[in-house]
Design a protein around this motif. Structure first.
Motif, short mmCIF file in Angstrom:
data_model
loop_
_atom_site.label_atom_id
_atom_site.label_comp_id
_atom_site.label_asym_id
_atom_site.label_seq_id
_atom_site.Cartn_x
_atom_site.Cartn_y
_atom_site.Cartn_z
N ILE A 116 42.43 34.26 29.68
CA ILE A 116 41.03 34.12 29.25
C ILE A 116 40.96 33.37 27.93
O ILE A 116 40.11 32.48 27.75
CB ILE A 116 40.37 35.51 29.14
CG1 ILE A 116 40.21 36.12 30.52
CG2 ILE A 116 39.03 35.43 28.43
CD1 ILE A 116 39.84 37.58 30.50
N GLN A 147 32.86 35.16 34.14
CA GLN A 147 33.52 36.46 34.33
C GLN A 147 34.01 36.61 35.77
O GLN A 147 35.14 37.06 36.01
CB GLN A 147 32.54 37.58 34.00
CG GLN A 147 32.25 37.69 32.51
CD GLN A 147 31.10 38.65 32.23
OE1 GLN A 147 30.58 39.31 33.11
NE2 GLN A 147 30.71 38.72 30.98
N PRO A 189 37.19 41.32 25.82
CA PRO A 189 37.70 40.49 26.91
C PRO A 189 36.90 40.71 28.19
O PRO A 189 36.39 41.80 28.44
CB PRO A 189 39.14 40.97 27.09
CG PRO A 189 39.49 41.56 25.79
CD PRO A 189 38.24 42.12 25.23
N VAL A 190 36.78 39.65 28.97
CA VAL A 190 35.91 39.67 30.14
C VAL A 190 36.31 40.75 31.13
O VAL A 190 35.49 41.54 31.58
CB VAL A 190 35.99 38.29 30.84
CG1 VAL A 190 35.16 38.29 32.09
CG2 VAL A 190 35.52 37.22 29.89
N ILE A 191 37.56 40.80 31.47
CA ILE A 191 38.00 41.70 32.54
C ILE A 191 37.78 43.15 32.14
O ILE A 191 37.48 43.99 32.98
CB ILE A 191 39.50 41.44 32.85
CG1 ILE A 191 39.68 40.01 33.34
CG2 ILE A 191 40.00 42.41 33.90
CD1 ILE A 191 38.98 39.67 34.64
N HIS A 192 37.91 43.44 30.86
CA HIS A 192 37.78 44.83 30.42
C HIS A 192 36.34 45.33 30.58
O HIS A 192 36.12 46.51 30.70
CB HIS A 192 38.22 44.96 28.96
CG HIS A 192 39.69 44.68 28.79
ND1 HIS A 192 40.27 44.54 27.56
CD2 HIS A 192 40.67 44.49 29.70
CE1 HIS A 192 41.57 44.29 27.71
NE2 HIS A 192 41.82 44.24 29.00
N ARG A 193 35.39 44.40 30.55
CA ARG A 193 34.00 44.83 30.70
C ARG A 193 33.65 45.06 32.17
O ARG A 193 32.70 45.71 32.50
CB ARG A 193 33.06 43.80 30.09
CG ARG A 193 33.19 43.73 28.59
CD ARG A 193 32.06 42.99 27.94
NE ARG A 193 32.08 41.59 28.33
CZ ARG A 193 31.05 40.99 28.87
NH1 ARG A 193 29.97 41.65 29.14
NH2 ARG A 193 31.12 39.72 29.16
N PHE A 194 34.42 44.49 33.06
CA PHE A 194 34.21 44.70 34.48
C PHE A 194 35.50 45.23 35.10
O PHE A 194 36.27 44.47 35.66
CB PHE A 194 33.82 43.40 35.18
CG PHE A 194 32.40 43.00 34.89
CD1 PHE A 194 31.38 43.45 35.71
CD2 PHE A 194 32.10 42.22 33.80
CE1 PHE A 194 30.08 43.09 35.44
CE2 PHE A 194 30.79 41.86 33.54
CZ PHE A 194 29.78 42.30 34.36
N PHE A 213 37.25 34.60 36.35
CA PHE A 213 38.51 35.21 35.89
C PHE A 213 38.83 36.47 36.68
O PHE A 213 40.01 36.77 36.91
CB PHE A 213 38.44 35.49 34.39
CG PHE A 213 38.61 34.26 33.55
CD1 PHE A 213 39.88 33.71 33.37
CD2 PHE A 213 37.53 33.60 32.98
CE1 PHE A 213 40.06 32.56 32.62
CE2 PHE A 213 37.69 32.45 32.24
CZ PHE A 213 38.96 31.93 32.06
N LEU A 214 37.81 37.19 37.08
CA LEU A 214 38.05 38.38 37.89
C LEU A 214 38.65 37.99 39.24
O LEU A 214 39.62 38.59 39.71
CB LEU A 214 36.71 39.11 38.10
CG LEU A 214 36.79 40.50 38.73
CD1 LEU A 214 37.58 41.44 37.84
CD2 LEU A 214 35.40 41.05 38.99
N ARG A 261 38.93 30.10 28.86
CA ARG A 261 37.55 30.58 28.99
C ARG A 261 36.51 29.54 28.56
O ARG A 261 35.50 29.34 29.23
CB ARG A 261 37.37 31.86 28.17
CG ARG A 261 36.07 32.55 28.44
CD ARG A 261 35.97 33.80 27.61
NE ARG A 261 34.71 34.46 27.81
CZ ARG A 261 34.24 35.38 27.00
NH1 ARG A 261 34.94 35.73 25.94
NH2 ARG A 261 33.10 35.97 27.22
N ILE A 312 46.30 38.53 31.65
CA ILE A 312 44.89 38.13 31.81
C ILE A 312 44.23 37.81 30.48
O ILE A 312 43.41 36.90 30.40
CB ILE A 312 44.12 39.23 32.59
CG1 ILE A 312 42.69 38.76 32.92
CG2 ILE A 312 44.08 40.55 31.81
CD1 ILE A 312 42.63 37.65 33.90
N ASP A 313 44.61 38.53 29.45
CA ASP A 313 44.00 38.27 28.13
C ASP A 313 44.35 36.87 27.63
O ASP A 313 43.49 36.14 27.13
CB ASP A 313 44.48 39.31 27.11
CG ASP A 313 43.80 40.65 27.36
OD1 ASP A 313 42.70 40.66 27.94
OD2 ASP A 313 44.38 41.68 26.98
#
Lengths: 193, 169
Positions: free
Chosen positions: A29, A55, B65-70, A58-59, A33, A25-26
């Motif tokens: 992004i 966000q 990173p985006v996912i880590h914040r949510f 990507f989620l 992104r 995922i990193d």
């Protein structure tokens, strides 16, 4: 096996490779992104909302990565998710109410500060700045579909079949929206410069 | 040869799908070339500014990173959150309804004093009323106890006078 047939093993490997890319995922992004954020930002014209939708994109991609069949590029798949999220966002009453009062709207003057310094003279810089601001302001006058087609084609440099795949429109419809968007922008540019 | 390119032909060139005829026209028409260049340079400048703006916006605002914040919440966590919210609402509603139905002790103190005053005054009035009632009853009893009712007393006096007169005759 006919000489023109595509080897099944290559298709399978390509698909598996793309699916494995979704696990990181990193990296996903890091690679995509900016593109997603840009498209969303110019679609909703609100920086905070654009960050939130990016966000969510990507989620959602991470949570539904098992559903990715590998029949298109990851970029196209992500843009399709972003396009659907933007469409849901613009349909909401909340968005309609706050659309014209967004405190974090993408500002045309702010945007023109990031012009590349390719133009040599100060006059050319000024003209380029005015044109950027004009294009940005005119984007807000376009319909949602015209704006989507324009941003995807001329900002993200996606080809027409990819835009059609993301938006679910036919190639002819995509071209029609682009003709109209370019006509409006051309008229504004011609009227002022 | 037509005068100038149509809007669709110019746009096709912008999209990179122009025909050979259009390309041939552009070789010999400075006006169309100028119009096309103006559009191309405007769009190119806008693209460059948009890319610069987005890179700057993302770099300035978010290092994480985006996912880590949510962090991803599982379905069980969502259900647990919903259930606990409902329990909290139910408790709050119960407490509210209990307070609403039972009088508040602190608020009952103030009206209690006037009530006791009213009771004391009421009891005094009731005692006086009972006394008056008793007097009335005793008066009624005494009147009933008499052989001749009070309104008939003058007749009785006249009768007695007459009888005394007759006896004297």
């Amino acid at each position: 096996m006919t000489p023109t047939a595509i080897p099944v093993e290559l298709i399978a490997l390509s698909g598996e490779h793309r699916i494995s890319e979704l696990e990181d995922i990193d990296a996903l992004i890091r690679l995509h992104r900016s593109k997603v954020f840009r498209f969303v930002a110019f679609s909703v014209s609100d920086r905070d909302a654009a960050e939130s939708i990016t966000q969510d994109c990507f989620l959602k991609a991470h949570l539904t990565r098992d559903q990715f069949r590998g029949d298109c590029s990851i970029s196209t798949w992500l843009m399709r998710i972003a396009f659907n999220l933007v469409r849901d966002h613009t349909k909401s009453q909340k968005f309609r109410f706050w659309k014209n009062a967004a405190a974090t709207a993408v500002d045309a003057q702010d945007l023109s500060q990031y012009l590349s310094s390719g133009a040599s003279s100060a006059e050319e810089q000024l003209i380029a700045k005015e044109r950027v601001e004009m294009v940005h302001r005119t984007l807000q006058e376009l319909t949602d579909k015209q704006r989507t087609a324009f941003v995807m084609r001329f900002v993200e440099e996606m080809d027409l079949p990819e835009i059609a795949a993301v938006t679910g429109m036919s190639l002819t419809t995509v071209k029609t929206h682009l003709y109209r968007a370019v006509r409006t922008i051309r008229a504004r540019l011609g009227a002022t410069l | 040869m037509s005068a100038h390119l149509t809007h669709e032909e110019l746009t096709d060139n912008l999209l990179g799908v122009s025909s050979l005829t259009v390309n041939a026209h552009l070789l010999s028409c400075p006006a169309c070339v100028s119009e096309l260049e103006k559009m191309k340079s405007s769009i190119s400048a806008f693209r460059g500014a948009a890319h610069g703006w987005s890179e700057n916006a993302l770099a300035a605002d978010h290092k994480v990173p985006v996912i880590h914040r949510f962090p991803k919440r599982s379905w069980s966590a969502n259900w647990l959150l919903a259930a606990s919210s409902m329990v909290l609402v139910a408790i709050a509603l119960t407490l509210y309804l209990r307070d609403y139905e039972t009088p508040n002790p602190t608020s009952a103190v103030q009206p209690a004093a006037p009530v006791t005053k009213i009771d004391a005054a009421g009891s005094q009035n009731a005692g006086a009323q009972i006394e008056r009632d008793n007097e009335l009853l005793s008066q009624v009893d005494s009147e009933l106890a008499e052989a001749v009712p009070a309104p008939m007393q003058p007749l009785r006096l006249m009768d007695s006078t007459a009888s005394s007169v007759s006896t004297t005759k």
